[in-house]
Design a protein around this motif. Structure first.
Motif, PDB file in Angstrom:
ATOM      1  N   GLU A  73       0.724  -1.158   0.268  1.00  0.00           N
ATOM      2  CA  GLU A  73       0.207   0.041  -0.140  1.00  0.00           C
ATOM      3  C   GLU A  73       0.905   1.283   0.083  1.00  0.00           C
ATOM      4  OE1 GLU A  73      -2.927  -0.029   3.179  1.00  0.00           O
ATOM      5  OE2 GLU A  73      -3.888  -2.042   2.347  1.00  0.00           O
ATOM      6  N   ALA A  74       2.001   1.177   0.609  1.00  0.00           N
ATOM      7  CA  ALA A  74       2.891   2.329   0.818  1.00  0.00           C
ATOM      8  C   ALA A  74       3.541   2.730  -0.595  1.00  0.00           C
ATOM      9  CB  ALA A  74       3.996   2.261   1.763  1.00  0.00           C
ATOM     10  N   THR A  75       3.763   1.613  -1.571  1.00  0.00           N
ATOM     11  CA  THR A  75       4.184   1.759  -3.006  1.00  0.00           C
ATOM     12  C   THR A  75       3.058   2.545  -3.902  1.00  0.00           C
ATOM     13  OG1 THR A  75       5.822   0.148  -2.728  1.00  0.00           O
ATOM     14  CG2 THR A  75       4.876   0.876  -5.016  1.00  0.00           C
ATOM     15  N   ALA A  76       1.498   1.806  -3.445  1.00  0.00           N
ATOM     16  CA  ALA A  76       0.568   2.487  -4.103  1.00  0.00           C
ATOM     17  C   ALA A  76       0.217   3.890  -4.011  1.00  0.00           C
ATOM     18  CB  ALA A  76      -0.689   1.492  -3.836  1.00  0.00           C
ATOM     19  N   ASP A  77       0.586   4.286  -2.713  1.00  0.00           N
ATOM     20  CA  ASP A  77       0.379   5.797  -2.487  1.00  0.00           C
ATOM     21  C   ASP A  77       1.074   6.846  -3.515  1.00  0.00           C
ATOM     22  OD1 ASP A  77      -1.633   5.377  -0.615  1.00  0.00           O
ATOM     23  OD2 ASP A  77      -0.036   5.306   1.129  1.00  0.00           O
ATOM     24  N   LYS A  78       2.269   6.090  -4.066  1.00  0.00           N
ATOM     25  CA  LYS A  78       3.154   6.775  -4.927  1.00  0.00           C
ATOM     26  C   LYS A  78       2.477   7.186  -6.237  1.00  0.00           C
ATOM     27  CE  LYS A  78       7.049   5.548  -1.933  1.00  0.00           C
ATOM     28  NZ  LYS A  78       8.205   4.779  -2.232  1.00  0.00           N
ATOM     29  N   LEU A  79       1.187   6.573  -6.637  1.00  0.00           N
ATOM     30  CA  LEU A  79       0.703   6.662  -7.963  1.00  0.00           C
ATOM     31  C   LEU A  79      -0.830   7.276  -7.815  1.00  0.00           C
ATOM     32  CD1 LEU A  79       0.378   6.342 -10.900  1.00  0.00           C
ATOM     33  CD2 LEU A  79      -0.320   4.132 -10.714  1.00  0.00           C
ATOM     34  N   GLN A  80      -1.153   8.420  -8.325  1.00  0.00           N
ATOM     35  CA  GLN A  80      -2.352   8.934  -8.197  1.00  0.00           C
ATOM     36  C   GLN A  80      -2.849   9.392  -9.651  1.00  0.00           C
ATOM     37  OE1 GLN A  80      -2.566  12.379  -5.709  1.00  0.00           O
ATOM     38  NE2 GLN A  80      -2.827  11.132  -3.974  1.00  0.00           N
ATOM     39  N   LEU A  81      -4.028   8.983  -9.753  1.00  0.00           N
ATOM     40  CA  LEU A  81      -4.791   9.081 -11.214  1.00  0.00           C
ATOM     41  C   LEU A  81      -5.957  10.218 -10.857  1.00  0.00           C
ATOM     42  CD1 LEU A  81      -4.683   5.549 -12.619  1.00  0.00           C
ATOM     43  CD2 LEU A  81      -3.056   7.585 -13.395  1.00  0.00           C
ATOM     44  N   GLN A  82      -6.226  11.174 -11.802  1.00  0.00           N
ATOM     45  CA  GLN A  82      -7.434  11.860 -11.613  1.00  0.00           C
ATOM     46  C   GLN A  82      -8.149  11.967 -13.046  1.00  0.00           C
ATOM     47  OE1 GLN A  82      -5.141  15.609 -10.829  1.00  0.00           O
ATOM     48  NE2 GLN A  82      -5.456  15.114  -8.539  1.00  0.00           N
ATOM     49  N   GLY A  83      -9.547  11.797 -12.832  1.00  0.00           N
ATOM     50  CA  GLY A  83     -10.340  11.583 -14.130  1.00  0.00           C
ATOM     51  C   GLY A  83     -11.263  10.656 -13.932  1.00  0.00           C
TER      52      GLY A  83
END
Length: 268
Positions: free
Chosen positions: A13-23
């Motif tokens: 989950e810590a790694t996942a927090d390093k990617l954000q997508l908007q749309g």
């Protein structure tokens, strides 16, 4: 802003927090992403350009397939994989019969001219720059009634025509058109056959906007524009029945829906 949930490989989950997508994950949508600077990003195996700050952008066309794969390799070698599942849209279809062929089909000279126009537009959209204007919260380019929507299609005498790829804003001739993002003018033509007065602006990393049926184009190729600058006037040039702005958004050659731009219609 619509934030899309992200899952890391092996459940980190810590790694996942390093990617954000908007749309919005749907056909016709523009997606803006951010990750760690120095990361490598691929969509369906094709590399996406990433800004020095870790931002990237991509989009899905009107009839895009519904399953896609996003992969991010972080500078430390760890990976994030995200399966993107789009919702399928239904588009407005109008059937009109009994239309004279001369009204529907242009003559050979008109066809030749429209192909030349299309080539100019295609070449303009081949431009790639490292501008980051697309990250600016976007504003509407004109005030007026929404008279046409993205994806709609007409069927004349049983023959499907090309879908509509813009958002139409009806307003009187001479109504100002303003730049919804900062950018640089790529194309400015007063009299294309189908689109009349036509303007294309680059906003960086493959994102461009197009404005057609213009009464006047008020900026020149190569000019930088600021958000809110008056760039044109609404008109009824080209093949139209009344004055309006046809506003279009592209990511590279993918035709996107302006109504789905992040920041602009978040509450739709």
């Amino acid at each position: 802003m619509n934030l899309i949930a992200v899952t890391a490989v092996h459940g980190n989950e810590a790694t996942a927090d390093k990617l954000q997508l908007q749309g919005k994950l749907t056909q016709g949508a523009l997606i803006i992403g951010s990750t760690e600077p120095g990361s490598e990003v691929k969509l369906n195996g094709e590399k996406l350009e990433v800004t020095p700050a870790g931002e990237f952008v991509f989009g899905f066309g009107r009839d895009a397939q519904l399953q896609h794969q996003l992969q991010v390799q972080l500078p430390d070698g760890s990976k994030i994989e995200r399966a993107l599942e789009l919702t399928q849209r239904e588009y407005k279809v109008d059937r009109v019969d009994g239309v004279p062929a001369s009204t529907v089909n242009p003559n050979p000279e008109q066809v030749k001219r429209s192909r030349q126009d299309s080539e100019q537009v295609w070449l303009a959209r081949q431009t790639f720059s490292d501008r980051r204007d697309f990250l600016t919260p976007v504003i509407r380019p004109a005030e007026g009634r929404i008279s046409g929507v993205y994806g709609s299609q007409r069927i004349f005498n049983g023959e499907p025509r090309r879908p509509h790829f813009g958002l139409d804003i009806a307003a009187p001739t001479g109504t100002p058109v303003i730049a919804p993002w900062p950018g640089r003018v790529l194309l400015a033509v007063p009299d294309m056959f189908f689109s009349g007065g036509t303007l294309i602006i680059d906003h960086g990393y493959g994102v461009t906007t197009t404005y057609i049926h213009l009464h006047q184009v008020l900026v020149e190729v190569g000019k930088d524009v600021n958000q809110g600058d008056i760039i044109a006037e609404i008109g009824a040039t080209g093949r139209v029945t009344g004055p309006h702005l046809d506003w279009r958004v592209n990511w590279q050659q993918e035709k996107l829906d302006p109504a789905l731009l992040p920041y602009l219609f978040d509450n739709d």
